[in-house]
Enzyme design. Sequence first.
Site, PDB file in Angstrom:
ATOM      1  N   ARG A  26      74.275  70.193   6.662  1.00  0.00           N
ATOM      2  CA  ARG A  26      75.379  69.235   6.867  1.00  0.00           C
ATOM      3  C   ARG A  26      76.733  69.875   6.536  1.00  0.00           C
ATOM      4  NH1 ARG A  26      73.983  64.094   3.647  1.00  0.00           N
ATOM      5  NH2 ARG A  26      72.848  65.568   2.344  1.00  0.00           N
ATOM      6  N   GLU A  27      76.902  71.113   6.955  1.00  0.00           N
ATOM      7  CA  GLU A  27      78.135  71.840   6.649  1.00  0.00           C
ATOM      8  C   GLU A  27      79.368  71.136   7.206  1.00  0.00           C
ATOM      9  OE1 GLU A  27      75.370  73.127   7.820  1.00  0.00           O
ATOM     10  OE2 GLU A  27      74.892  75.043   6.878  1.00  0.00           O
TER      11      GLU A  27
ATOM     12  N   LYS B 203      79.787  67.942   7.948  1.00  0.00           N
ATOM     13  CA  LYS B 203      80.044  66.716   7.188  1.00  0.00           C
ATOM     14  C   LYS B 203      80.800  67.051   5.903  1.00  0.00           C
ATOM     15  CE  LYS B 203      77.681  63.409   4.267  1.00  0.00           C
ATOM     16  NZ  LYS B 203      78.011  62.126   4.887  1.00  0.00           N
TER      17      LYS B 203
ATOM     18  N   GLY C  14      73.176  39.586   1.554  1.00  0.00           N
ATOM     19  CA  GLY C  14      72.087  40.232   0.827  1.00  0.00           C
ATOM     20  C   GLY C  14      72.538  41.263  -0.182  1.00  0.00           C
TER      21      GLY C  14
ATOM     22  N   GLU D   8      70.007  43.555  -3.742  1.00  0.00           N
ATOM     23  CA  GLU D   8      69.412  44.759  -3.140  1.00  0.00           C
ATOM     24  C   GLU D   8      69.767  46.089  -3.818  1.00  0.00           C
ATOM     25  OE1 GLU D   8      69.922  44.778   1.184  1.00  0.00           O
ATOM     26  OE2 GLU D   8      69.897  42.594   1.232  1.00  0.00           O
TER      27      GLU D   8
ATOM     28  N   ARG E   3      79.184  60.814   9.328  1.00  0.00           N
ATOM     29  CA  ARG E   3      78.053  60.036   8.809  1.00  0.00           C
ATOM     30  C   ARG E   3      76.735  60.467   9.411  1.00  0.00           C
ATOM     31  NH1 ARG E   3      78.533  55.206   6.082  1.00  0.00           N
ATOM     32  NH2 ARG E   3      80.657  55.056   5.288  1.00  0.00           N
TER      33      ARG E   3
ATOM     34  N   GLU F 281      70.443  46.656  19.700  1.00  0.00           N
ATOM     35  CA  GLU F 281      70.514  48.106  19.883  1.00  0.00           C
ATOM     36  C   GLU F 281      69.433  48.679  20.776  1.00  0.00           C
ATOM     37  OE1 GLU F 281      70.942  50.465  16.402  1.00  0.00           O
ATOM     38  OE2 GLU F 281      72.524  49.185  15.607  1.00  0.00           O
TER      39      GLU F 281
ATOM     40  N   HIS G 144      84.067  44.989   6.512  1.00  0.00           N
ATOM     41  CA  HIS G 144      84.310  46.411   6.765  1.00  0.00           C
ATOM     42  C   HIS G 144      85.629  46.872   6.175  1.00  0.00           C
ATOM     43  CE1 HIS G 144      81.507  45.047   9.833  1.00  0.00           C
ATOM     44  NE2 HIS G 144      80.944  46.208   9.641  1.00  0.00           N
TER      45      HIS G 144
ATOM     46  N   CYS H  38      78.565  40.362   6.816  1.00  0.00           N
ATOM     47  CA  CYS H  38      77.432  41.267   6.605  1.00  0.00           C
ATOM     48  C   CYS H  38      77.298  41.515   5.105  1.00  0.00           C
ATOM     49  CB  CYS H  38      77.674  42.575   7.376  1.00  0.00           C
ATOM     50  SG  CYS H  38      76.228  43.659   7.441  1.00  0.00           S
TER      51      CYS H  38
HETATM   52  N1  GLN Z   1      70.651  42.341   3.953  1.00  0.00           N
HETATM   53  C1  GLN Z   1      71.362  43.498   4.380  1.00  0.00           C
HETATM   54  C2  GLN Z   1      72.579  43.714   3.484  1.00  0.00           C
HETATM   55  O1  GLN Z   1      73.152  42.785   3.067  1.00  0.00           O
HETATM   56  C3  GLN Z   1      71.823  43.375   5.805  1.00  0.00           C
HETATM   57  C4  GLN Z   1      72.567  44.595   6.250  1.00  0.00           C
HETATM   58  C5  GLN Z   1      72.914  44.603   7.722  1.00  0.00           C
HETATM   59  O2  GLN Z   1      72.910  43.618   8.383  1.00  0.00           O
HETATM   60  N2  GLN Z   1      73.273  45.735   8.243  1.00  0.00           N
HETATM   61  O3  GLN Z   1      72.976  44.822   3.222  1.00  0.00           O
HETATM   62 ZN    ZN Z   2      74.861  42.789   8.940  1.00  0.00          ZN
END
Ligand code: GLN
Ligand code: ZN
Length: 768
Positions: A23-24, A26, A441, A493, A524, A614, A702, A734
């Site tokens: 990964r040089e 990066k 989460g 988590e 990444r 995806e 984000h 998210c």
């Molecule tokens: N439960 C995951 C989190 O909160 C969902 C992540 C995702 O949707 N990419 O990180």
């Molecule tokens: Zn998400």
Amino acid sequence: MTNQPTSFPKATIEGYPRVGPQRELKKALEAFWAGKIDQETFESAAHSLRVDTYARLKDLGLNEDYAIPADVAYYDQVLETSLTVGAVGGDAAEVSLEEEFALARGNSERAPLEMTKWFDTNYHYIVPEIADGQKFVARPQRIVKLVEEARAQGHAVRPYLVGPVTVLALSKQAEGSNGQPLERLDELVESYIHVLAALADAGVAWVQLAEPATVADLAVADDTQIAAHLEAAYTKILAAENRPQVYLTTPYGSARAGLDALAKVAPEALHVDLSVGTQALDSDYVNRVKNTVDTAKTQLVAGLVDGRNVWAGNLRALRETFEQFDGASVSTSVSLQHVPHTVEAEPNLPVDVAAWFSFANEKIGEVVALAAGPLDAAEAYARADRAVRTRAESTRTHNQQVADRTAALPKGQVQREPAFAERQEAQKALGLPALPTTTIGSFPQTSDIRKARADHRAGNLTDEQYVEELRKEVASVIELQERLGLDVLVHGEPERNDMVQYFAELLDGFVVTENGWVQSYGSRCTRPPIVVGDVSRPKAMTVEWAKYAQSLSQKHVKGMLTGPVTILAWSFVRDDVHQSVSADQIGVALADEVKDLEEAGIEIIQIDEPALRELLPLREEDRPSYLDWAVRSFRLVSLDAAPTTQIHTHLCYSEFGQIIDAVAGLDADVTSIEAARSRMELLQDIDEKFHSEIGPGIYDIHSPRIPSVAEMAELIRAALKHVPLERLWVNPDCGLKTRGYEETEQSLRNMVLARDEVAANLKVSVNA
Ligand code: GLN
Ligand code: ZN
């Protein structure tokens, strides 16, 4: 053509990983961005990586002139091509790093360009924005330097550009512009012609132009339109006098109308994707290629070695296909940028399994062996035969118990009973308030947690000590959520380094690599697990964490699972069974986890499927059957959940218009979905079919910006125009993993206040 035509090499590849075996790239990029190294040091690191790569590729057998693609890019190939042909950026003769990284990453003056998935891979490219006034000024200086730098080391490399049709088909209109990017094709082609002339002047005999737009059904233009654009663009390009010979490539699937168009314009060499996977979707492709391409005019390059999976190819079978094309060259189906560098970097893989794999370097060996034939490369063929045989016979691949269990499942679509309306009624017993608040989460992954994980891995922390650290974190996350007044809590988590890798490490049938990094975007990289065989769950995977978190609160704690489609989308999958087979297996393994969570007293369980969009096939006709098995695998997870168990799902990362029916078809009780960045755009797609409760994200995770109470209240009110009060949830877009605690706390506090304000205006109580 100015230069003496040289023939196309017999063996080549479409592209090679750019990040470097260690990964040089990066490391150099991130050090440069952080101001730890200066531009000169950065450029010299990137230079060394390039010349080392060329030397390695030559050693691996790509030793003819122009066999080595110079598909290097500091950040992304679409961005670099766009800069070279002036589709984006300024007009100084030389493209600067500052300019390139400002477009890719933003700076204090401008937001970064968008990023999106590159065809159906896990690579993300930078989406060029074409403004009405943008003049396409060719800026060939950098690409010419690449050629010269390679030549100084004794390599005749093949410059690489994404072709004009694909660049425009993947671009978007800049804000405030009226023209569709593809309308500018003629102008952009002029710029390519300039770049090609500069390459010819520099003595280049072959240039590669990639046109994968021709293998997909795109929203901006249909197949026939793309074909017409290709014909127009390449008629012009090939008519230019001062240019290298053109090697046109069509990776990621089969070309249809585009194949006819390209055969007609007859570039000097044409690549087609003939991987087993592509042939499985389009069984007539080999014949069409044979009957369409006039090999007297065009050197055919058969992309036989699959660049998207990690499996050793069946050389004998591939060679048989190859022999149907007289005088063709061999290549990979797609760039090898989608696989790790080498199996040699994995000394700890089980030996039987290691022999089944073929990463980038090993795939080059396959290309060379295919070109050489079984007499000259006898050993390679024998090795491939052995890999194919031992893999087919292995108990790692086939687990009878798993096979019996999935064989006993009902065929076709499965359906949780009772139906949603009745479940919703039963779930009133959960005692949730109106407009319930929750999170997706993960909570911030602090440096303490990362350090504990590293210490644990290095053996400096015992299992018990490590678990103790994580429990402390869970307790503090629960305490924080209580303090903020959230309604449905999560454990945060902290034990998961990655939402897929975590499960892959606990399920049988997967292996994980140590150095199997592949570029996701920019600097990444991810290390996808590999599904090697039938999947099963030896023991519960998440129950202890959920149970512990639940023991700390009177409120409901959500159990947290990653769904089958996402697990598969972010792994390397098998090529010996259909993906739906693995999906069913993961589905039932997770169903057992649901049962165990229920038994542990968890009444709300979230099954994340952020990657549902995806895996959507590139061709429309292939989409219904994909969505069918994808939805089925999700439904298998929740099939036997009690009516009182509230099943949540979560989706993000993309526009959902195209798959909204499938999202509804998941038949979850609650769906949380990314929506803040698009200002709730997706709610337009929500209709009667979408019966579940829904939590459109009301703040963008984000960005470190803390959204105000007023703006989130506004988004809740906007959502209420489409979703009735009884069905609306309040949550972020998210997980919060990438954020810091301070902003998270303030943002969530504002989120709860926004909910309270809206509820007060509507005169509904938010007390459970
Ligand atoms: N439960 C995951 C989190 O909160 C969902 C992540 C995702 O949707 N990419 O990180
Ligand atoms: Zn998400």
